[in-house]
Scaffold this motif. Structure first.
Motif, PDB file in Angstrom:
ATOM      1  N   ALA A  98       0.830  -1.208   0.000  1.00  0.00           N
ATOM      2  CA  ALA A  98       0.000   0.000   0.000  1.00  0.00           C
ATOM      3  C   ALA A  98       0.860   1.253   0.000  1.00  0.00           C
ATOM      4  N   ILE A  99       1.936   1.227   0.791  1.00  0.00           N
ATOM      5  CA  ILE A  99       2.828   2.391   0.866  1.00  0.00           C
ATOM      6  C   ILE A  99       3.369   2.735  -0.512  1.00  0.00           C
ATOM      7  N   ARG A 100       3.683   1.717  -1.288  1.00  0.00           N
ATOM      8  CA  ARG A 100       4.284   1.953  -2.607  1.00  0.00           C
ATOM      9  C   ARG A 100       3.288   2.531  -3.606  1.00  0.00           C
ATOM     10  N   THR A 101       1.996   2.463  -3.309  1.00  0.00           N
ATOM     11  CA  THR A 101       0.997   2.994  -4.243  1.00  0.00           C
ATOM     12  C   THR A 101       0.448   4.348  -3.818  1.00  0.00           C
ATOM     13  N   LEU A 102       0.722   4.797  -2.611  1.00  0.00           N
ATOM     14  CA  LEU A 102       0.193   6.077  -2.143  1.00  0.00           C
ATOM     15  C   LEU A 102       0.874   7.231  -2.853  1.00  0.00           C
ATOM     16  N   LYS A 103       0.134   8.298  -3.045  1.00  0.00           N
ATOM     17  CA  LYS A 103       0.755   9.475  -3.677  1.00  0.00           C
ATOM     18  C   LYS A 103       1.611  10.242  -2.671  1.00  0.00           C
ATOM     19  N   GLN A 104       1.311  10.102  -1.393  1.00  0.00           N
ATOM     20  CA  GLN A 104       2.120  10.760  -0.375  1.00  0.00           C
ATOM     21  C   GLN A 104       3.374   9.931  -0.093  1.00  0.00           C
ATOM     22  N   PRO A 105       4.503  10.580   0.153  1.00  0.00           N
ATOM     23  CA  PRO A 105       5.709   9.837   0.522  1.00  0.00           C
ATOM     24  C   PRO A 105       5.596   9.257   1.928  1.00  0.00           C
ATOM     25  N   SER A 106       6.312   8.166   2.170  1.00  0.00           N
ATOM     26  CA  SER A 106       6.322   7.520   3.477  1.00  0.00           C
ATOM     27  C   SER A 106       7.757   7.324   3.938  1.00  0.00           C
ATOM     28  N   VAL A 107       7.940   7.364   5.252  1.00  0.00           N
ATOM     29  CA  VAL A 107       9.226   7.078   5.874  1.00  0.00           C
ATOM     30  C   VAL A 107       8.985   6.040   6.955  1.00  0.00           C
ATOM     31  N   LEU A 108       9.798   4.989   6.984  1.00  0.00           N
ATOM     32  CA  LEU A 108       9.656   3.939   7.981  1.00  0.00           C
ATOM     33  C   LEU A 108      10.682   4.126   9.079  1.00  0.00           C
ATOM     34  N   ILE A 109      10.238   3.994  10.331  1.00  0.00           N
ATOM     35  CA  ILE A 109      11.172   3.870  11.444  1.00  0.00           C
ATOM     36  C   ILE A 109      11.311   2.373  11.687  1.00  0.00           C
ATOM     37  N   GLY A 110      12.274   1.783  11.020  1.00  0.00           N
ATOM     38  CA  GLY A 110      12.439   0.331  10.998  1.00  0.00           C
ATOM     39  C   GLY A 110      12.996  -0.064   9.644  1.00  0.00           C
ATOM     40  N   LEU A 111      13.314  -1.341   9.484  1.00  0.00           N
ATOM     41  CA  LEU A 111      13.964  -1.807   8.262  1.00  0.00           C
ATOM     42  C   LEU A 111      13.388  -3.167   7.867  1.00  0.00           C
ATOM     43  N   PRO A 112      12.373  -3.197   6.996  1.00  0.00           N
ATOM     44  CA  PRO A 112      11.815  -4.484   6.562  1.00  0.00           C
ATOM     45  C   PRO A 112      12.765  -5.202   5.614  1.00  0.00           C
ATOM     46  N   ALA A 113      12.435  -6.446   5.321  1.00  0.00           N
ATOM     47  CA  ALA A 113      13.308  -7.235   4.445  1.00  0.00           C
ATOM     48  C   ALA A 113      13.406  -6.609   3.067  1.00  0.00           C
ATOM     49  N   ASP A 114      12.281  -6.237   2.488  1.00  0.00           N
ATOM     50  CA  ASP A 114      12.257  -5.627   1.157  1.00  0.00           C
ATOM     51  C   ASP A 114      11.965  -4.138   1.330  1.00  0.00           C
ATOM     52  N   GLY A 150      13.468   1.285  -2.451  1.00  0.00           N
ATOM     53  CA  GLY A 150      12.665   2.424  -2.848  1.00  0.00           C
ATOM     54  C   GLY A 150      11.875   3.066  -1.738  1.00  0.00           C
ATOM     55  N   ILE A 151      12.023   2.596  -0.491  1.00  0.00           N
ATOM     56  CA  ILE A 151      11.295   3.172   0.642  1.00  0.00           C
ATOM     57  C   ILE A 151      12.311   3.746   1.620  1.00  0.00           C
ATOM     58  N   ALA A 152      12.086   4.950   2.071  1.00  0.00           N
ATOM     59  CA  ALA A 152      13.002   5.596   3.010  1.00  0.00           C
ATOM     60  C   ALA A 152      12.844   4.969   4.393  1.00  0.00           C
ATOM     61  N   CYS A 153      13.954   4.563   4.990  1.00  0.00           N
ATOM     62  CA  CYS A 153      13.952   3.914   6.297  1.00  0.00           C
ATOM     63  C   CYS A 153      15.013   4.555   7.186  1.00  0.00           C
ATOM     64  N   ARG A 209      17.038  14.891  -2.856  1.00  0.00           N
ATOM     65  CA  ARG A 209      17.679  13.590  -2.683  1.00  0.00           C
ATOM     66  C   ARG A 209      17.676  13.185  -1.223  1.00  0.00           C
ATOM     67  N   VAL A 210      17.452  11.898  -0.964  1.00  0.00           N
ATOM     68  CA  VAL A 210      17.498  11.374   0.399  1.00  0.00           C
ATOM     69  C   VAL A 210      18.321  10.099   0.420  1.00  0.00           C
ATOM     70  N   ASP A 211      18.856   9.789   1.592  1.00  0.00           N
ATOM     71  CA  ASP A 211      19.449   8.474   1.817  1.00  0.00           C
ATOM     72  C   ASP A 211      18.316   7.535   2.205  1.00  0.00           C
ATOM     73  N   PHE A 212      18.047   6.548   1.358  1.00  0.00           N
ATOM     74  CA  PHE A 212      16.866   5.728   1.583  1.00  0.00           C
ATOM     75  C   PHE A 212      17.023   4.764   2.749  1.00  0.00           C
ATOM     76  N   THR A 213      18.244   4.511   3.182  1.00  0.00           N
ATOM     77  CA  THR A 213      18.458   3.684   4.372  1.00  0.00           C
ATOM     78  C   THR A 213      19.428   4.409   5.293  1.00  0.00           C
ATOM     79  N   ARG A 214      18.934   4.803   6.474  1.00  0.00           N
ATOM     80  CA  ARG A 214      19.770   5.482   7.465  1.00  0.00           C
ATOM     81  C   ARG A 214      19.751   4.655   8.743  1.00  0.00           C
TER      82      ARG A 214
END
Length: 338
Positions: free
Chosen positions: A133-149, A152-155, A313-318
């Motif tokens: 769902a996150i990948r289809t939203l028009k709004q950007p998302s940032v995760l506090i955490g690191l899933p396996a896949d 393309g998602i900022a974590c 530009r962002v670092d997608f994994t911090r």
């Protein structure tokens, strides 16, 4: 309440010019902008949030999705929430806190109603059902955490594998060879919550690399859960001399149980806690700890969301490097006690 027409009259401009100053959708001269802003300040004008959102396609609101389950430490979650709110205000954004465990439904409801500009999500699982769902939203998302896949998602998060390695290397450097891990509740592991899985993976890998004798156990909430976890560790690894505690709520019951059994910290058992600094220093023994940097993680999550909104530009994994602070709960042991 003053209106946009009142502001326009006081500044000697049209209402549409006031609207453009507020929305930034058209260039306005510095002199005119200054007159409008002075009139806004003098009159105490506050634009209606809904009208402002329609005019600018922005809501100036971030969503923080932080499910409050029975097995989460609410005070620690609130440290992250406070950091997010504080950072958001510095960008003139408010925060909508979503605490119900709704899976993708809550995300889609908020995103599709255009209530927020971006989303920040906590309590991330290894194969989180919210990711598609996150990948289809028009709004950007940032995760506090690191899933396996997480492609393309900022974590952003603490490097929990490195934190586990740091704890074990610190204890091994003090001569400890028999070390137990008191982890989060079994439910946290069952959900494959990423901070718990990553810490456990780092603990097991480092234990193997250093040739240590270690045992790990999840810990049910409450005193009885801590008592059972400690008993299991003692049974499976007799003569253990140190504990790593990755469970904030277990710390006080653990210290009380050790004291009641006549086991002194650090003389008989050394303890390294993974917890916020204030928690470590509020215990009967000031605990050597690896800090949970809630303020830094929450702030970086907001900064990342803002950069995504601005198409920067962002670092997608911090992953933040862990730091250990030595206090009063660890001691050197002689070779005869190893």
């Amino acid at each position: 309440m003053p209106t946009i027409n009142d502001v326009a009259k006081a500044a000697g401009v049209s209402p549409s010019t006031v609207s453009y100053v507020l929305s930034g959708r058209r260039p306005i001269s510095a002199e005119t902008r200054a007159r409008v802003q002075a009139a806004i300040a003098e009159l105490g004008f506050h634009p209606h949030a809904g009208a402002r959102a329609l005019a600018s396609s922005k809501t100036n609101v971030l969503a923080l999705v932080a499910p409050l389950r029975v097995d989460v430490n609410v005070p620690v979650i609130m440290q992250f929430a406070t950091a997010v709110v504080t950072a958001a205000r510095s960008y003139n954004h408010d925060v909508l806190l979503l605490t119900k465990d709704e899976g993708t439904a809550g995300l889609e409801r908020v995103a599709h109603s255009t209530m927020v500009d971006a989303l920040i999500l906590m309590d991330i699982e290894r194969d989180d059902v919210r990711l598609p769902a996150i990948r289809t939203l028009k709004q950007p998302s940032v995760l506090i955490g690191l899933p396996a896949d997480h492609a393309g998602i900022a974590c952003v998060d603490l490097d929990f594998e490195a934190a586990a390695a740091l704890a074990l290397k610190h204890l091994a450097g003090h001569g400890h060879q028999r070390i137990g891990l008191i982890g989060p509740s079994p439910a946290v592991y069952r959900r494959q919550t990423t901070y718990a899985d990553r810490f456990l993976a780092g603990f097991l890998q480092t234990s193997n690399e250093l040739g240590l004798r270690t045992v790990t156990h999840p810990c049910e909430p409450g005193v009885d859960g801590v008592r059972a976890a400690l008993a299991d560790l003692d049974t499976e690894l007799p003569g253990l001399t140190a504990l790593v505690v990755h469970n904030e709520e277990a710390l006080r019951p653990l210290l009380d149980l050790l004291h009641a059994a006549g086991r002194r910290v650090p003389e008989d058992v050394s303890v390294v806690a993974v917890c916020p600094r204030d928690v470590a220093m509020a215990m009967p023994v000031n605990l050597t700890s690896i800090d949970i940097p809630a303020h830094d993680v929450g702030t970086i999550a907001v900064e990342t969301a803002m950069r995504l909104l601005d198409n920067r530009r962002v670092d997608f994994t911090r992953l933040l490097e862990p730091s250990l602070v030595e206090r009063a709960s660890c001691r050197e042991i002689s070779p005869s006690h190893r």
